[in-house]
Design an enzyme around this catalytic site. Sequence first.
Site, PDB file in Angstrom:
ATOM      1  CG  HIS A   1       2.353  27.649   9.030  1.00 23.93           C
ATOM      2  ND1 HIS A   1       1.609  26.506   8.892  1.00 23.93           N
ATOM      3  CD2 HIS A   1       2.613  27.776  10.360  1.00 23.93           C
ATOM      4  CE1 HIS A   1       1.397  25.964  10.082  1.00 23.93           C
ATOM      5  NE2 HIS A   1       2.008  26.700  10.991  1.00 23.93           N
TER       6      HIS A   1
ATOM      7  CB  SER B   1      18.725  28.775 -18.841  1.00 26.05           C
ATOM      8  OG  SER B   1      17.668  29.045 -19.746  1.00 26.05           O
TER       9      SER B   1
ATOM     10  CB  THR C   1      13.412 -26.152  -4.195  1.00 26.52           C
ATOM     11  OG1 THR C   1      12.621 -25.702  -5.302  1.00 26.52           O
ATOM     12  CG2 THR C   1      13.351 -25.104  -3.092  1.00 26.52           C
TER      13      THR C   1
ATOM     14  CG  ASN D   1      12.427 -22.447 -20.312  1.00 26.49           C
ATOM     15  OD1 ASN D   1      12.819 -21.285 -20.466  1.00 26.49           O
ATOM     16  ND2 ASN D   1      11.140 -22.736 -20.132  1.00 26.49           N
TER      17      ASN D   1
END
Length: 447
Positions: A169, A294, A120, A89
Site C-alpha cells: 500500500h 531534459s 476458397t 480485384n
Amino acid sequence: MSLSPLTAVSPIDGRYHNATQELSDYFSEYALIKYRVFVEIEYFITLCNKGIPQLRHFDGSLNDKLRDIYKHFSLEDAQWIKGKEKETNHDVKAVEYFLKDRFEALGLVDSLEFIHFGLTSQDINNTAIPYSWKEALTNIYIPQLNSFVTELEQLATEWATVPMLARTHGQPASPTRLGKEIKVFVERIGNQIQGLETIPYAAKFGGATGNFNAHKVAYPDTDWVAFGNMFVNETLGLQRSQTTTQIEHYDHFAAHCDALKRINTILIDLCRDVWTYISMDYFKQKITKGQIGSSAMPHKVNPIDFENAEGNLGMANALFEHLAAKLPISRLQRDLTDSTVLRNIGVPLAHTLIAIKSTIRGLKKLILNESVLKADLEQNWAVVAEAIQTILRREGYPKPYETLKELTRTNEAITQEAIAAFVDTLNVSDAVKAELKAITPWSYTGV
C-alpha cells in the site's frame, strides 16, 4: 513523398523501424503474399502425392523447382502479383495466376487447373497467416522474451542478498530482498510462456463452407478429411480445425492474444515497479556521454526506457484485446470483417517487441544505490514489530500484537534505541530479550 522511416504514418515502420524490421519477414504485404505462395505450392505437391489419382504420375523431380518459387520469392514477384490484383480485384486469385505463369515456364501446362483446386481464398489465408504467426512467435518473439527473462535472472542472482524495505500500500512493510522481488517476475513470465506454448496454431482448410464440397464432388472416393488433416497437421505443422464455416473460428488465435496480453500486463507491472525504485533513488542510471535527459533541466536522467515500454505495451494490449474479441465473431458462414483485421496482427507484436527491447535497455542501465536502500531500512525500525510480536506469540506473551501496536502506531520515529528500550520492559527471559534485540530491518528478510 516516398515511404521511409521519416514519412511512415506508423512509428512501427518509422521511428522504431530498427526495432521492428525483422517482423517484416512475417507480417508485411510481401510476407503475406509469399506465405500464400508457399501454401499453394505445398498443397499442389501434396495433391500430386496423396490426393488426386490422375496427378500421381507427376514427376516428383520437379518438386525442388516448385519449392524454389517460394524459397526465392522476390519483391519483383510480389509486385507482379500486386499488378495482377489490380486487374482482378482479388488478392488470392492473383497468387493463383502468378503460379500458373510460373508453372507454364516449367512446362507444367497440363497441371495448371490443379493449382488452388477445390479451395476458397480462406483455405489459403487461414493456413498462411497462422503459419506466419507461428514462425514469428517461434523465431522472434519467444527468443526475445527469453533474452529478457535471462536478463532478469542475472539481476535476481546479482541482487539475491541485497536487503530492501518492502512497501505494501506504499507504506513500509516487512523487509524483503531485491533479488527475490526481481525473481517474482521471472516466475510469472516463465509460467505464462509455458501456457502460451500449449496453445495450438489452428488453421481452417475445407473448401468454400468447410465441407470439402468441390473436392468431394470431383473425387468422391478420396478421404478428403484425412487428406486435409495430413496436409495441415503434417506438411504445415499446424492443427486443422475439424468443423468450420468458410473461415477459421480463431478461438485458439484469440487465446494467443490473451496470453500475450497477460505477459504484457506483467511487463507493465515490472516497468512501473522499476520506475518507482528509480524515483526513490534505489537505482541510478548509467549516463551516456552527449545524451540529454531534459531540454530544460540538465541534471535529469529520466527513466525513459521503462516509460517507452509501458506505453508500447498499452498499445499492444489494446490491439490484442480487439483481435481476441473481434476475430472469433463472423456472421453466418463468413463475413469479410476478419480480413482487414488480420492484416494488423503484426502491429501489437511489433509494439510488444519495441517494449521488450526498451525494457532490456533500461535494465542494463541500472546502477544499484545500496546506500539509499540501507538508509531506508535504518529509518524504518518499526518494521521489526512483526518479528517481535511473532516471537512473543511463540512465548505465550499476552496480547503481543496489541502491545506492539501501542509502540508503533505513532507519528514519532521508531529507532533502534526505542525498540531496545521497549524490549527491556517486556516480561520475558534475558535470552528472549537478546533474541529480539538482534533483529534488524536488514536481517529480517525471511527465507
